[in-house]
Design a protein around this motif. Structure first.
Motif, PDB file in Angstrom:
ATOM      1  N   LEU A  50      11.543 -26.867  13.827  1.00  0.00           N
ATOM      2  CA  LEU A  50      10.713 -26.754  15.029  1.00  0.00           C
ATOM      3  C   LEU A  50      11.371 -27.465  16.211  1.00  0.00           C
ATOM      4  O   LEU A  50      11.337 -26.971  17.347  1.00  0.00           O
ATOM      5  CB  LEU A  50       9.323 -27.331  14.760  1.00  0.00           C
ATOM      6  CG  LEU A  50       8.423 -26.495  13.838  1.00  0.00           C
ATOM      7  CD1 LEU A  50       7.191 -27.294  13.426  1.00  0.00           C
ATOM      8  CD2 LEU A  50       8.010 -25.188  14.511  1.00  0.00           C
ATOM      9  N   GLU A  51      11.984 -28.618  15.965  1.00  0.00           N
ATOM     10  CA  GLU A  51      12.683 -29.330  17.034  1.00  0.00           C
ATOM     11  C   GLU A  51      13.878 -28.529  17.532  1.00  0.00           C
ATOM     12  O   GLU A  51      14.146 -28.480  18.740  1.00  0.00           O
ATOM     13  CB  GLU A  51      13.141 -30.699  16.544  1.00  0.00           C
ATOM     14  CG  GLU A  51      12.017 -31.699  16.375  1.00  0.00           C
ATOM     15  CD  GLU A  51      12.512 -33.060  15.934  1.00  0.00           C
ATOM     16  OE1 GLU A  51      11.800 -34.048  16.177  1.00  0.00           O
ATOM     17  OE2 GLU A  51      13.613 -33.150  15.354  1.00  0.00           O
TER      18      GLU A  51
ATOM     19  N   TYR B 230      24.461 -24.240  20.102  1.00  0.00           N
ATOM     20  CA  TYR B 230      23.923 -23.894  18.785  1.00  0.00           C
ATOM     21  C   TYR B 230      23.559 -25.182  18.052  1.00  0.00           C
ATOM     22  O   TYR B 230      23.981 -26.286  18.426  1.00  0.00           O
ATOM     23  CB  TYR B 230      24.941 -23.103  17.958  1.00  0.00           C
ATOM     24  CG  TYR B 230      26.263 -23.804  17.757  1.00  0.00           C
ATOM     25  CD1 TYR B 230      26.475 -24.640  16.660  1.00  0.00           C
ATOM     26  CD2 TYR B 230      27.303 -23.643  18.669  1.00  0.00           C
ATOM     27  CE1 TYR B 230      27.686 -25.293  16.480  1.00  0.00           C
ATOM     28  CE2 TYR B 230      28.517 -24.285  18.497  1.00  0.00           C
ATOM     29  CZ  TYR B 230      28.705 -25.110  17.400  1.00  0.00           C
ATOM     30  OH  TYR B 230      29.902 -25.762  17.222  1.00  0.00           O
ATOM     31  N   SER B 231      22.764 -25.036  17.013  1.00  0.00           N
ATOM     32  CA  SER B 231      22.461 -26.159  16.136  1.00  0.00           C
ATOM     33  C   SER B 231      22.526 -25.684  14.698  1.00  0.00           C
ATOM     34  O   SER B 231      22.421 -24.486  14.411  1.00  0.00           O
ATOM     35  CB  SER B 231      21.085 -26.766  16.447  1.00  0.00           C
ATOM     36  OG  SER B 231      20.060 -25.814  16.269  1.00  0.00           O
ATOM     37  N   MET B 232      22.725 -26.632  13.796  1.00  0.00           N
ATOM     38  CA  MET B 232      22.846 -26.332  12.375  1.00  0.00           C
ATOM     39  C   MET B 232      21.970 -27.293  11.593  1.00  0.00           C
ATOM     40  O   MET B 232      21.941 -28.491  11.883  1.00  0.00           O
ATOM     41  CB  MET B 232      24.310 -26.457  11.925  1.00  0.00           C
ATOM     42  CG  MET B 232      25.240 -25.471  12.606  1.00  0.00           C
ATOM     43  SD  MET B 232      26.992 -25.966  12.531  1.00  0.00           S
ATOM     44  CE  MET B 232      27.174 -26.328  10.812  1.00  0.00           C
TER      45      MET B 232
ATOM     46  N   LEU C 203      23.117 -30.782  13.169  1.00  0.00           N
ATOM     47  CA  LEU C 203      24.189 -30.905  14.151  1.00  0.00           C
ATOM     48  C   LEU C 203      23.835 -30.003  15.320  1.00  0.00           C
ATOM     49  O   LEU C 203      23.410 -28.864  15.122  1.00  0.00           O
ATOM     50  CB  LEU C 203      25.522 -30.473  13.535  1.00  0.00           C
ATOM     51  CG  LEU C 203      26.713 -30.312  14.480  1.00  0.00           C
ATOM     52  CD1 LEU C 203      27.265 -31.679  14.872  1.00  0.00           C
ATOM     53  CD2 LEU C 203      27.817 -29.482  13.826  1.00  0.00           C
ATOM     54  N   ALA C 204      23.992 -30.511  16.546  1.00  0.00           N
ATOM     55  CA  ALA C 204      23.701 -29.710  17.735  1.00  0.00           C
ATOM     56  C   ALA C 204      24.857 -29.827  18.711  1.00  0.00           C
ATOM     57  O   ALA C 204      25.383 -30.921  18.936  1.00  0.00           O
ATOM     58  CB  ALA C 204      22.399 -30.164  18.390  1.00  0.00           C
TER      59      ALA C 204
ATOM     60  N   ARG D  85      19.990 -33.560  22.186  1.00  0.00           N
ATOM     61  CA  ARG D  85      19.507 -34.935  22.015  1.00  0.00           C
ATOM     62  C   ARG D  85      18.673 -35.114  20.754  1.00  0.00           C
ATOM     63  O   ARG D  85      18.702 -36.172  20.108  1.00  0.00           O
ATOM     64  CB  ARG D  85      18.700 -35.338  23.253  1.00  0.00           C
ATOM     65  CG  ARG D  85      18.073 -36.720  23.188  1.00  0.00           C
ATOM     66  CD  ARG D  85      19.115 -37.820  23.091  1.00  0.00           C
ATOM     67  NE  ARG D  85      18.481 -39.130  23.064  1.00  0.00           N
ATOM     68  CZ  ARG D  85      18.019 -39.722  21.965  1.00  0.00           C
ATOM     69  NH1 ARG D  85      18.134 -39.115  20.786  1.00  0.00           N
ATOM     70  NH2 ARG D  85      17.451 -40.914  22.026  1.00  0.00           N
ATOM     71  N   PHE D  86      17.934 -34.081  20.334  1.00  0.00           N
ATOM     72  CA  PHE D  86      17.041 -34.192  19.183  1.00  0.00           C
ATOM     73  C   PHE D  86      17.785 -34.500  17.885  1.00  0.00           C
ATOM     74  O   PHE D  86      17.200 -35.028  16.932  1.00  0.00           O
ATOM     75  CB  PHE D  86      16.249 -32.885  19.002  1.00  0.00           C
ATOM     76  CG  PHE D  86      17.061 -31.747  18.424  1.00  0.00           C
ATOM     77  CD1 PHE D  86      17.011 -31.455  17.074  1.00  0.00           C
ATOM     78  CD2 PHE D  86      17.885 -30.986  19.234  1.00  0.00           C
ATOM     79  CE1 PHE D  86      17.754 -30.417  16.538  1.00  0.00           C
ATOM     80  CE2 PHE D  86      18.633 -29.940  18.714  1.00  0.00           C
ATOM     81  CZ  PHE D  86      18.569 -29.657  17.355  1.00  0.00           C
TER      82      PHE D  86
END
Length: 373
Positions: free
Chosen positions: A330-331, A363-365, A185-186, A151-152
């Motif tokens: 950090l998010e 994962y997130s980028m 991107l998450a 969501r972030f």
């Protein structure tokens, strides 16, 4: 030294001029804006009162994309009485920009023609009013965890409504949820445990759930049980127990996240998240201004070596360093919800990837930030 003498530290000059600390260092090294005084012991740069206007001029020229060679001449001629050279250089650069804009318009026109000539893979699979209703059952805590993980990264930019939500992408036995705002991107996923009335055959179905609706859906999901997700034409509904949340799907045009996720292998390093977060909060940062909207943000410079460790540096060798928006990082760490994570970095424009060691589907980028010495 300081405000009493009218002198500004490099941090104060960055704040007041709109030039980042790294840009001020760069222009010092290039001989364009040399500090009035450098402490011979500490090496700290101090700028005189008269240098603020020059720094602001530099910030505008930099934002306009003027080449360094021309910037040097403009700043050299700025304080003189004869401004003919300055005006000539500004006019020539404006002409270059106008020609570049014409070239860009032609290129974009060609791109639009190419788009019109083919059906994009993403838009062809999105739910629309003529799609048969689809029902599928998912784990309530599984979907809750997936939404919390992405969501972030959802966009809040009103100019990009297709990014202002969470993509629900069901295929086979997996429901993936995705969010992006261009800079990050998450992706996360949960299993599909069943299909309502046999209506879902496992083929790919997608719907963009606007962020407020995604938040309302998340509020329905508890720590146990299941939930039913329904895509009915241009509407999407989540039902958990006796409660439900539903509404219209968001704008289509969500990017192909699978393609965005295909990256060359990079340097992988495990991190202890609590210790790494503390290092980020207490470590050095560089002030940057985003060119798109003028927003200021802090950049952390990471030194990532294969196998670890990951260090927060003031300076790092170009081959091992990557600059990232500290708040975004950090998010991403908080959303990953693990005490141990894996960071993967490459060279050049490769995004920084944050992943869980025990869950390859989540994962997130983060897009890197150019760091200048």
């Amino acid at each position: 030294m300081g405000n009493e003498s009218g002198m500004r530290s490099i941090g104060e000059m960055a704040r007041d001029s709109g030039l980042g600390v790294s840009a001020l260092r760069f222009y010092d090294g290039a001989g364009v804006l040399v500090p009035d005084w450098v402490d011979p012991v500490s090496g700290y740069r101090w700028y005189g009162p008269g240098q603020l206007d020059e720094a602001r001029l530099l910030a505008h020229l930099r934002r306009a994309g003027m080449p360094l060679a021309d910037i040097r001449l403009v700043t050299a001629g700025w304080s003189g009485s004869d401004t003919a050279l300055v005006l000539k250089l500004l006019s020539e650069h404006l002409l270059r920009l106008e020609r570049g804009l014409c070239d860009a318009r032609r290129a974009f026109s060609t791109v639009r023609d190419l788009l019109d000539a083919r059906e994009t893979p993403m838009s062809s699979t999105f739910a629309h009013p003529h799609t048969a209703p689809v029902r599928l059952t998912v784990s309530a805590p599984g979907l809750a965890a997936a939404l919390d993980a992405v969501r972030f990264a959802a966009s809040t930019d009103p100019e990009l409504p297709m990014l202002g939500g969470v993509l629900f992408d069901a295929e086979g036995g997996t429901l993936r949820v995705v969010a992006t705002d261009r800079y990050r991107l998450a992706v996360s996923a949960t299993g599909v445990t069943g299909a309502g009335e046999g209506e879902y055959d496992g083929s790919r179905v997608q719907a963009v759930v606007p962020s407020p609706l995604a938040d309302a859906m998340r509020a329905l999901l508890g720590a146990e049980g299941s939930a039913e997700l329904r895509v009915e034409g241009d509407r999407v509904v989540l039902e958990a127990g006796e409660r439900q949340a539903g509404g219209r799907c968001g704008a289509t045009g969500f990017p192909d996240y699978r393609r965005l996720s295909r990256l060359p292998a990079g340097r992988r390093a495990p991190v202890d998240v609590p210790a790494f977060r503390e290092a980020l909060l207490g470590g050095p940062v560089r002030s940057q201004v985003r060119e798109e909207d003028g927003a200021a943000y802090d950049v952390s410079v990471l030194e990532v070596t294969d196998g670890g460790p990951v260090s927060v540096r003031e300076h790092a060798s170009p081959g091992d360093r990557i600059g990232v928006n500290r708040a975004f990082l950090l998010e991403a760490l908080a959303a990953a919800d693990r005490d141990r994570l894996v960071l993967e970095a490459g060279t050049g424009p490769r995004p920084l990837t944050i992943s869980r060691g025990d869950d390859e589907e989540t994962y997130s980028m983060l897009m890197p930030v150019i760091v200048e010495d």
